[in-house]
Design a protein around this motif. Structure first.
Motif: not given
Length: 444
Positions: A6-8, A32-35, A77-80, A93-97
């Motif tokens: 996992v890459i933030i 990959i998670y990116t705001e 994308y657009e995920t905090v 991850v809000p909405g994903e758990g």
């Protein structure tokens, strides 16, 4: 079973890590998670689009989203990411758990230092970073007549030039006696200041910002030398490591606020790597931690982190920090220390300075170059440099950083070989002239 990395963060460090991990282990599952709404674009190019040197923001996007999907990257994308549990090897991850990982790469980048003055929450304060926001701001710039650049840090310097090119009345406000005063020397920035004045930029140096004035949007900037009416403000403050998430998870931070990493980009927590503007790394001459370097540093660090996360440890060397940018009509750059920074740190030095040219004097379009070299007393090993000129700054800074890394001395540089071609390089290399002058100063 394939490992999950996992890459933030989806900027240079994060995407460098993703690519390197896949090269080491083609079966790895990269998430990959990116705001932000995009990954892999060049925020460093934004000022040049605003200044019309680059004709489209599309040119800053290195690859489309389909490219990364085809490579098998699972990009959100657009995920905090709201939390990290290093004991359970999960992120929240809000909405994903909860999302599990085998290895984690933190590449959360930077945040701008917030001005600590009244009115900092008003509208029309522009922080240059997100390409989508930059596209919106670019349309606003069409109707802007007066703007303030708050602080002459590198992004502020680039934006002052960009807005002047745009035909906007630009006021650069900074509390120091010259721009980028913490990393540059006044003689290097003097021609830049002259060229800004030629471009119509109003310089307010030794001037403090006390407040942003307005109701919903900023309408004026109150300074220690009076008020300036504006349509917008570009906040050009320092880049700070964006480490709230990592620090809350127990990852250790260092003296700069950056995450502490070893030469393999491993943090203090097992299976957690980090790279980019959120980490600190040692400067090669002193070993002192430094943070907030260039995109090339972030990308290289990301490659080391991603490779390690995928199972192959590689090493990242201490840095000598070649840097450069366009300011006014000039290019400025350096390596590690100038006189100002060396003096502030108590580092002794001898120096050599020379004025040279980029091509043969009789060849059309030659540009002046000023080169200043700092060397260690006694050994005369290169420890720093600063340059200003019309061209050829980047290449010389790259060379001088490698020279410092390899322990080259003023003697080595004074009698270096150099290309002589009228259209490409002058007979006398300016770096060699500076080193020769440094040797003369030592011997006199």
């Amino acid at each position: 079973m394939a490992r999950t990395i996992v890459i933030i963060g989806g900027s240079a460090a994060g995407m460098g890590a993703a690519g390197a991990a896949q090269q080491v282990d083609p079966d790895v599952h990269v998430i990959i998670y990116t705001e932000l709404a995009d990954v892999g674009y060049s925020p460093c190019g934004i000022p040049y689009v605003h200044g019309k040197e680059i004709d489209s923001f599309d040119r800053l996007i290195l690859q489309g989203k389909e490219f990364y999907a085809d490579r098998g990257f699972d990009i959100h994308y657009e995920t905090v990411v709201s939390g990290i549990d290093t004991k359970r090897h999960t992120i929240d991850v809000p909405g994903e758990g909860s999302v599990g990982y085998d290895q984690l790469v933190i590449a959360t980048g930077f945040k701008y230092e917030q001005p600590k003055v009244p009115g900092s929450d008003l509208g029309n304060l522009y922080y240059v970073r997100d390409i989508r926001a930059a596209q919106r701001w670019d349309k606003i710039l069409d109707s802007v007549h007066h703007a303030v650049i708050a602080d002459a840090q590198p992004i502020g310097v680039e934006m002052a030039t960009a807005l002047a090119h745009r035909g906007i009345e630009t006021h650069l406000v900074d509390p120091h006696p010259w721009p980028m005063a913490e990393i540059t020397d006044p003689d290097i920035m003097e021609p830049v200041e002259e060229s800004w004045r030629e471009l119509g930029v109003h310089l307010h140096l030794n001037t403090r910002i006390d407040a942003f004035l307005g109701t919903e949007r900023v309408q004026a900037v109150r300074t220690s030398n009076g008020d300036i009416a504006v349509d917008m403000v570009v906040v050009g403050t320092k880049k700070l490591p964006n480490n709230d998430l990592a620090a809350a998870a127990g990852v250790k931070c260092g003296s700069t606020g950056g995450l502490i990493v070893d030469e393999h980009m491993r943090t203090s927590v097992p299976d957690v790597f980090a790279a980019g503007d959120c980490v600190e790394v040692p400067q090669g001459t002193t070993g002192v931690p430094v943070q907030g370097l260039s995109g090339s540093h972030a990308y290289a660090q990301g490659k080391i982190a991603g490779s390690g996360a995928a199972g192959t440890l590689r090493s990242y060397s201490p840095v000598y920090v070649p840097w450069g940018l366009v300011a006014g009509k000039w290019m400025v750059g350096g390596v590690s220390f100038g006189e100002t920074l060396a003096g502030a740190l108590g580092i002794p030095y001898v120096k050599g300075v020379a004025e040279g040219i980029s091509r043969a004097r009789y060849y059309p379009g030659f540009k002046k170059i000023r080169v200043k070299l700092l060397a260690e007393p006694g050994t005369l090993k290169l420890i720093g440099a600063q340059l200003v000129g019309g061209e050829g700054i980047k290449e010389r800074c790259d060379f001088l950083a490698m020279a410092a890394r390899k322990g080259l001395t003023l003697h080595d540089i004074a009698w270096m070989e150099n290309v002589y071609s009228p259209a490409m390089g002058a007979l006398a290399e300016p770096m060699a002239l500076a080193a020769q002058n440094g040797l003369t100063a030592v011997q006199s």
